[in-house]
Design a protein around this motif. Structure first.
Motif, PDB file in Angstrom:
ATOM      1  N   HIS A  88       0.822  -1.212   0.000  1.00 19.43           N
ATOM      2  CA  HIS A  88       0.000   0.000   0.000  1.00 19.43           C
ATOM      3  C   HIS A  88       0.856   1.262   0.000  1.00 19.43           C
ATOM      4  CE1 HIS A  88      -3.425  -2.551   0.495  1.00 19.43           C
ATOM      5  NE2 HIS A  88      -3.046  -2.980   1.692  1.00 19.43           N
ATOM      6  N   HIS A  92       1.288   3.724  -3.429  1.00 21.90           N
ATOM      7  CA  HIS A  92       0.834   5.107  -3.281  1.00 21.90           C
ATOM      8  C   HIS A  92       1.968   6.072  -3.610  1.00 21.90           C
ATOM      9  CE1 HIS A  92      -0.004   8.844  -1.026  1.00 21.90           C
ATOM     10  NE2 HIS A  92      -1.257   8.596  -1.349  1.00 21.90           N
ATOM     11  N   VAL A 226       1.816   6.622   3.543  1.00 19.82           N
ATOM     12  CA  VAL A 226       0.366   6.534   3.613  1.00 19.82           C
ATOM     13  C   VAL A 226      -0.032   5.718   4.841  1.00 19.82           C
ATOM     14  CG1 VAL A 226       0.251   4.448   2.182  1.00 19.82           C
ATOM     15  CG2 VAL A 226      -1.715   5.995   2.289  1.00 19.82           C
TER      16      VAL A 226
END
Length: 252
Positions: A88, A92, A226
């Motif tokens: 993730h 990102h 993130v």
């Protein structure tokens, strides 16, 4: 990278008989979903770096160094994330910074498959993945002074006292990180385990090739990271998230 199972046994690592040094993970077999299997068939030829192994399934053979400029087809700053998990954070970041190249290092194949799926959906060309033990990637796969930043976010805490020797951020790691980072490059760390944060701080304070890139006890939260479900899980359990960042000193 997710927390290890509470009763995980280091001897369960199928690579253990072939390892010269203790590793910071225990590989657990698990069936991948149909989508993840498809990712390996269709996306790995582009996203996954082919490796020469050295006996163990996540090893990297000495002398198998790659040229990032050849891998990515250009010369650009390189950011390496160790223990990228489901990808993730790095997906990102790669989407937000197309001018930067990113390499995700992870031992769990399902996590890398998810990373490739998400990268493929975003149409990312500036991201690659490697299924390998991180110290061997830093020692054998990446050239010296090739990375602008090195990220280690929420590594396995190995919170049982008898297992803390398996933690990644320990004195041998700093030399490998220093080898790969360019002069002035950054090593970014984050953990939600207080004793591991203190260990990280102690280890880095003694690392001759690094200096703090922050004032005070802890660094401000890295805005480029993130917030993942894993970080939210740690916060929900009442654990404080602690960041550290260190700058690679100029080589003599």
């Amino acid at each position: 990278m997710p927390d290890p199972e509470p009763d995980a046994d280091p001897t369960a690592d199928p690579d253990a008989p072939f390892r010269k040094r203790t590793v910071s993970f225990v590989r657990r077999s698990g069936r991948m979903s149909e989508a993840q299997e498809r990712a390996w068939r269709e996306l790995a030829p582009f996203y996954a770096l082919p490796l020469q192994r050295d006996g163990a399934t996540t090893s990297v053979r000495a002398g198998s160094e790659v040229d990032p400029a050849e891998v990515f087809g250009r010369t650009a700053p390189l950011v390496v994330e160790i223990g990228s998990g489901q990808g993730h954070a790095i997906v990102h970041a790669a989407a937000a910074h197309p001018e930067v190249d990113f390499l995700a290092v992870e031992v769990f194949k399902a996590g890398l498959a998810r990373t490739m799926l998400d990268a493929g959906r975003e149409g990312l060309r500036n991201l690659r993945v490697v299924e390998a033990n991180a110290p061997e990637v830093l020692e054998h796969l990446l050239p010296e002074a090739s990375a602008q930043e090195l990220w280690v976010f929420f590594p396995d805490p190995w919170h049982k006292k008898k297992h803390t020797k398996r933690r990644l951020v320990a004195p041998p790691f700093t030399a490998l990180a220093a080898r790969v980072l360019r002069d002035g490059g950054l090593l970014r760390l984050a953990t939600d385990w207080e004793d591991y944060a203190l260990q990280m701080s102690e280890v880095m304070d003694e690392a001759a090739d690094f200096e703090p890139a922050f004032a005070g006890t802890w660094a401000p939260r890295f805005e480029g990271r993130v917030v993942t479900a894993f970080e939210r899980k740690g916060a929900a359990k009442g654990r404080d998230i602690r960041d550290l960042v260190y700058r690679r000193k100029a080589r003599a």
